[in-house]
Write a protein that holds these residues in place. Structure first.
Motif, PDB file in Angstrom:
ATOM      1  N   GLU A  88      14.916  -9.569  -2.878  1.00 49.46           N
ATOM      2  CA  GLU A  88      14.398  -8.858  -4.049  1.00 49.46           C
ATOM      3  C   GLU A  88      12.877  -8.760  -4.069  1.00 49.46           C
ATOM      4  O   GLU A  88      12.318  -7.672  -4.227  1.00 49.46           O
ATOM      5  N   ALA A  89      12.183  -9.881  -3.934  1.00 53.37           N
ATOM      6  CA  ALA A  89      10.723  -9.847  -4.002  1.00 53.37           C
ATOM      7  C   ALA A  89      10.137  -9.014  -2.867  1.00 53.37           C
ATOM      8  O   ALA A  89       9.269  -8.161  -3.083  1.00 53.37           O
ATOM      9  N   ALA A  90      10.620  -9.258  -1.650  1.00 47.90           N
ATOM     10  CA  ALA A  90      10.100  -8.516  -0.497  1.00 47.90           C
ATOM     11  C   ALA A  90      10.413  -7.030  -0.611  1.00 47.90           C
ATOM     12  O   ALA A  90       9.592  -6.175  -0.225  1.00 47.90           O
ATOM     13  N   ASP A  92      10.807  -5.214  -3.430  1.00 45.38           N
ATOM     14  CA  ASP A  92       9.922  -4.619  -4.420  1.00 45.38           C
ATOM     15  C   ASP A  92       8.547  -4.335  -3.815  1.00 45.38           C
ATOM     16  O   ASP A  92       7.977  -3.246  -3.983  1.00 45.38           O
ATOM     17  N   LEU A  93       7.984  -5.318  -3.116  1.00 46.65           N
ATOM     18  CA  LEU A  93       6.634  -5.175  -2.577  1.00 46.65           C
ATOM     19  C   LEU A  93       6.577  -4.166  -1.442  1.00 46.65           C
ATOM     20  O   LEU A  93       5.585  -3.434  -1.300  1.00 46.65           O
ATOM     21  N   ALA A  94       7.640  -4.101  -0.627  1.00 46.96           N
ATOM     22  CA  ALA A  94       7.676  -3.095   0.438  1.00 46.96           C
ATOM     23  C   ALA A  94       7.844  -1.693  -0.133  1.00 46.96           C
ATOM     24  O   ALA A  94       7.182  -0.735   0.311  1.00 46.96           O
ATOM     25  N   ASN A  95       8.718  -1.542  -1.111  1.00 49.44           N
ATOM     26  CA  ASN A  95       8.912  -0.225  -1.737  1.00 49.44           C
ATOM     27  C   ASN A  95       7.638   0.261  -2.411  1.00 49.44           C
ATOM     28  O   ASN A  95       7.347   1.462  -2.442  1.00 49.44           O
ATOM     29  N   LEU A  96       6.883  -0.669  -2.970  1.00 44.96           N
ATOM     30  CA  LEU A  96       5.679  -0.307  -3.707  1.00 44.96           C
ATOM     31  C   LEU A  96       4.663   0.412  -2.823  1.00 44.96           C
ATOM     32  O   LEU A  96       3.848   1.199  -3.329  1.00 44.96           O
ATOM     33  N   HIS A 128       9.031  -0.262 -21.418  1.00 42.45           N
ATOM     34  CA  HIS A 128       8.801  -1.599 -20.847  1.00 42.45           C
ATOM     35  C   HIS A 128       8.939  -1.455 -19.338  1.00 42.45           C
ATOM     36  O   HIS A 128      10.019  -1.178 -18.833  1.00 42.45           O
ATOM     37  N   VAL A 129       7.835  -1.652 -18.607  1.00 45.57           N
ATOM     38  CA  VAL A 129       7.762  -1.192 -17.217  1.00 45.57           C
ATOM     39  C   VAL A 129       7.935  -2.331 -16.209  1.00 45.57           C
ATOM     40  O   VAL A 129       7.153  -3.277 -16.177  1.00 45.57           O
ATOM     41  N   GLU A 130       8.987  -2.228 -15.398  1.00 42.09           N
ATOM     42  CA  GLU A 130       9.219  -3.031 -14.210  1.00 42.09           C
ATOM     43  C   GLU A 130       9.109  -4.549 -14.420  1.00 42.09           C
ATOM     44  O   GLU A 130       8.272  -5.231 -13.808  1.00 42.09           O
ATOM     45  N   PRO A 131       9.991  -5.121 -15.251  1.00 35.69           N
ATOM     46  CA  PRO A 131      10.032  -6.581 -15.320  1.00 35.69           C
ATOM     47  C   PRO A 131      10.310  -7.170 -13.937  1.00 35.69           C
ATOM     48  O   PRO A 131      11.020  -6.569 -13.130  1.00 35.69           O
ATOM     49  N   ASP A 132       9.732  -8.321 -13.680  1.00 28.66           N
ATOM     50  CA  ASP A 132       9.801  -9.080 -12.417  1.00 28.66           C
ATOM     51  C   ASP A 132       8.806  -8.587 -11.375  1.00 28.66           C
ATOM     52  O   ASP A 132       8.227  -9.413 -10.652  1.00 28.66           O
ATOM     53  N   LEU A 133       8.582  -7.274 -11.266  1.00 27.69           N
ATOM     54  CA  LEU A 133       7.659  -6.792 -10.241  1.00 27.69           C
ATOM     55  C   LEU A 133       6.292  -7.451 -10.356  1.00 27.69           C
ATOM     56  O   LEU A 133       5.714  -7.896  -9.358  1.00 27.69           O
ATOM     57  N   TRP A 134       5.767  -7.540 -11.565  1.00 24.15           N
ATOM     58  CA  TRP A 134       4.413  -8.084 -11.745  1.00 24.15           C
ATOM     59  C   TRP A 134       4.368  -9.551 -11.334  1.00 24.15           C
ATOM     60  O   TRP A 134       3.351 -10.013 -10.783  1.00 24.15           O
ATOM     61  N   GLY A 135       5.464 -10.289 -11.576  1.00 26.29           N
ATOM     62  CA  GLY A 135       5.513 -11.672 -11.129  1.00 26.29           C
ATOM     63  C   GLY A 135       5.494 -11.786  -9.620  1.00 26.29           C
ATOM     64  O   GLY A 135       4.839 -12.675  -9.051  1.00 26.29           O
ATOM     65  N   TYR A 136       6.200 -10.877  -8.925  1.00 25.05           N
ATOM     66  CA  TYR A 136       6.189 -10.887  -7.466  1.00 25.05           C
ATOM     67  C   TYR A 136       4.804 -10.551  -6.923  1.00 25.05           C
ATOM     68  O   TYR A 136       4.343 -11.146  -5.939  1.00 25.05           O
ATOM     69  N   VAL A 137       4.138  -9.589  -7.561  1.00 25.31           N
ATOM     70  CA  VAL A 137       2.783  -9.242  -7.131  1.00 25.31           C
ATOM     71  C   VAL A 137       1.850 -10.425  -7.330  1.00 25.31           C
ATOM     72  O   VAL A 137       1.045 -10.768  -6.443  1.00 25.31           O
ATOM     73  N   GLU A 138       1.958 -11.079  -8.491  1.00 26.69           N
ATOM     74  CA  GLU A 138       1.086 -12.215  -8.782  1.00 26.69           C
ATOM     75  C   GLU A 138       1.314 -13.356  -7.797  1.00 26.69           C
ATOM     76  O   GLU A 138       0.369 -14.034  -7.373  1.00 26.69           O
ATOM     77  N   GLN A 139       2.581 -13.569  -7.422  1.00 31.57           N
ATOM     78  CA  GLN A 139       2.854 -14.628  -6.457  1.00 31.57           C
ATOM     79  C   GLN A 139       2.330 -14.275  -5.064  1.00 31.57           C
ATOM     80  O   GLN A 139       1.953 -15.166  -4.304  1.00 31.57           O
ATOM     81  N   ARG A 140       2.314 -12.992  -4.720  1.00 33.33           N
ATOM     82  CA  ARG A 140       1.784 -12.572  -3.426  1.00 33.33           C
ATOM     83  C   ARG A 140       0.266 -12.780  -3.375  1.00 33.33           C
ATOM     84  O   ARG A 140      -0.274 -13.202  -2.352  1.00 33.33           O
TER      85      ARG A 140
END
Length: 357
Positions: A88-90, A92-96, A128-140
């Motif tokens: 999931e995290a990978a 989201d970040l790859a699709n982005l 309400h835009v993209e829950p979880d995505l921002w957490g994955y970005v912050e962790q990256r």
């Protein structure tokens, strides 16, 4: 803008189309619905009714019943792109950073904004835009400018000049809203786990809670994009569900200390961002249930809406303006399977709130 939201705790429910009257009967005044399915899959939200009218119908039905609609736009993960086959995290970040996917994404997002704005009729509607995505970005990376994203590089003339980073992605969301539907309110999702340390479940000290909130708020400010509200979710599953289905042996069950740390973290976040807060996707379980499919136990409904008002006051004073209840997985408790506890407590809360106006 903040003044547009009253400093009172509204109640809301997850609510599919055609259930607005039910939401009112449950003494709630907000409702939320996911927009999902992917931007390039052929079965995303924009196909559920012709030309994206699913969103406008939902907003119109909400408005006609005196409800504030929240559309949770959750499209990146389910889209096809460079992240296919990844976790999931990978993914989201790859699709982005996939140019072709993101070009379709911005068109899809603009359609959602336009449909919601057209149907609002001057009333409040929240995307309400993209829950979880921002957490994955912050962790990256603690700095969103260090995380690549396809923005101006998509060739979309509406996004010319924006950086090809996660910060630029956030700025693109705000730019599209301003151009297409300036009265739609944007919700940013502040993931509790974005820093890598959960301010509730990992039992940090009060000082550490403050430091975690400061890091989360600094990440938000580094986006360079002014959202209108900040969302947070305590959990998307009843603690009984997590114990029986996910086998966590009760670790998800909240204690008094957990609520105290959560309210402190949210208060810090509110002060640092200046944004109203919404607690979203709160589990609907209660202590009367048998911990069976669809009827799992949890603490949140009785703690937040029970006889003792101090927790409501703590969250209100922390800047929370709405409690939105709903499960995030099949089999979690709903207000239709909870034995009527939510409705009874919501009715009492509603009566008390009316008496104090």
């Amino acid at each position: 803008m903040i003044a547009a939201f009253a400093a009172t705790l509204a109640l809301g429910l997850a609510s599919q189309p055609g259930t607005a009257a039910h939401v009112r009967a449950e003494h709630a005044t907000w409702r939320y619905q996911y927009l999902t399915g992917g931007v390039n899959t052929g079965h995303g939200w924009s196909t559920w009714n012709p030309d994206g009218t699913f969103a406008s119908r939902y907003v119109r039905e909400s408005r006609d019943h005196g409800l504030t609609p929240v559309l949770t736009y959750y499209q990146l993960l389910q889209s096809h792109g460079a992240g296919d086959g990844l976790g999931e995290a990978a993914k989201d970040l790859a699709n982005l950073k996939d140019n072709a996917l993101m070009k379709a994404y911005y068109d899809d997002l603009a359609l959602a904004l336009r449909r919601a704005g057209e149907a609002a009729g001057g009333k409040t509607v929240v995307l309400h835009v993209e829950p979880d995505l921002w957490g994955y970005v912050e962790q990256r990376a603690g700095d969103p400018a260090q995380v690549p994203a396809a923005v101006a590089s998509t060739g979309d003339p509406r996004l010319a000049g924006l950086p090809d980073t996660a910060a630029g992605f956030a700025q693109a969301i705000v730019r599209l809203r301003d151009a297409v539907a300036p009265k739609v309110r944007l919700g940013y999702h502040m993931s509790t786990w974005g820093t890598g340390v959960d301010p509730v479940q990992q039992n940090p000290s009060p000082g550490e809670v403050d430091r975690l909130a400061a890091r989360g708020a600094a990440f938000y400010h580094a986006l360079g994009a002014r959202f209108d509200l900040v969302f947070s979710d305590p959990s998307d599953r009843d603690d009984g569900f997590d114990a029986k289905v996910n086998g966590d042996h009760g670790r998800s069950r909240w204690t008094t200390g957990d609520y105290r740390r959560d309210a402190r973290w949210l208060a810090d976040m509110h002060r640092a961002t200046g944004r109203p807060l919404v607690m979203w996707q709160i589990p609907l379980g209660n202590s009367t249930l048998p911990n069976a499919w669809g009827r799992y136990r949890d603490t949140h409904v009785q703690r937040l809406l029970g006889h003792d008002p101090r927790w409501r006051r703590a969250y209100r004073d922390a800047g929370v303006i709405a409690f939105l209840f709903g499960g995030g997985a099949d089999g979690t408790t709903t207000e239709r399977t909870d034995g009527g506890v939510f409705k009874r407590l919501a009715a009492r809360y509603s009566r008390a709130r009316l008496r104090t106006k």
